[in-house]
Design a protein around this motif. Structure first.
Motif: not given
Length: 311
Positions: A260-268
């Motif tokens: 998966l593309n890290p640019e499209r993932i957010t961790a919160s």
């Protein structure tokens, strides 16, 4: 009558006196001369009488004319008075007319200025309206594109939900659920599936689920992914913040490691501030100890269409 008197007088003189024939002849001449004069005087007298009669008639006519002249003078005086009154009224009317013309001219000038100003404003409004109409047409085209894109994204999300559900069918509903809400897909994974209590290390069963999820999402290039870690209320707020972020980050690491593309993932991390149940029982706390993977369509395309950056 006078003539008869002279005849008698002459005859008497002849009869009672002795006169010569020459004197008679002289007297006869005188008589004839006198007779002629008398005839002439008579004619003159008749002429004079006729002249007098004419003069009297003319005098009567003159008197009548004099009376008519007096009446005419009175009428003339009355007419002059009326004329003066009419002249005064005319002068007043003329003055009023001049005032009206002046007022009318001023009003027409003001009206012309106002009309020109209104025409100018109308032209501005027309240009503004034309611009608004063009904007409306452009916005309608954009809206149609947005609706088309939105419909496409809705269809995409429906298909994605079906794909994820099929990919994760082997996991129980107690460990993993998939739902769609407000255009987003929520994949909820329980703590029991991913982590031991208080740990941020993902176990094998949880890793398997995340790898299968990554396989279902690998070709979805227009999907944004937000990974949220949640805890119950046990422990300190700081530790819960830290643990929720660490767990979200651990999930992101597996997803990105599987394509998966890290640019499209957010961790919160949300700690215990977004519970789905009260933290009053162990069962409810188990519900709150979860990781949610929120999938939503990339709205940048819609923003670009709305802002005019798209086609």
């Amino acid at each position: 009558m006078l003539r008869t008197f002279f005849v008698v007088l002459v005859l008497g003189g002849v009869m009672f006196s002795c006169v010569s024939s020459s004197k008679y002849e002289e007297l006869d001449k005188r008589y004839r001369s006198t007779d002629r004069r008398l005839t002439q005087l008579q004619k003159t007298n008749e002429y004079n009488e006729q002249v007098i009669a004419d003069l009297r008639q003319k005098a009567d006519l003159l008197e009548t004319l004099r009376e008519e002249l007096g009446s005419t003078k009175q009428k003339l005086a009355a007419l002059e008075g009326s004329h003066q009154q009419l002249q005064k009224s005319y002068d007043n009317a003329l003055e009023e007319k001049d005032k009206l013309i002046t007022t009318y001219s001023e009003d027409m000038a003001a009206f012309s200025r106002e009309l020109a100003e209104k025409e100018q404003n109308l032209n501005i409004q027309r240009r503004t309206l034309d611009s608004l109409m063009r904007d409306i047409e452009l916005r309608e085209r954009k809206l149609a594109q947005l609706r088309e894109e939105s419909s496409a994204q809705q269809a995409q999300m429906a298909n994605l939900r079906q794909t994820i559900t099929e990919a994760l069918r082997s996991f129980s509903e107690a460990d993993l659920t998939v739902r769609e809400e407000e255009g987003k897909i929520y994949v909820t994974l329980s703590q029991q599936l991913l982590f031991a209590k208080g740990s941020n290390v993902i176990d094998n069963q949880g890793r398997k689920a995340l790898i299968q999820l990554a396989g279902a999402l690998r070709d979805q290039r227009d999907i944004n992914i937000n990974v949220e870690g949640h805890t119950d209320s046990d422990g300190t707020p700081f530790r819960n913040w830290q643990l929720s972020v660490e767990r979200a980050t651990a999930v992101v690491q597996i997803l990105t490691a599987n394509g998966l593309n890290p640019e499209r993932i957010t961790a919160s991390g949300r700690a215990f501030y977004a519970p789905v149940a009260p933290n009053d029982t162990e069962e409810n706390k188990m519900l709150n100890r979860r990781t949610e993977i929120i999938l939503e369509p990339n709205l940048e395309i819609l923003y670009e269409l709305f802002e005019g950056k798209g086609s």
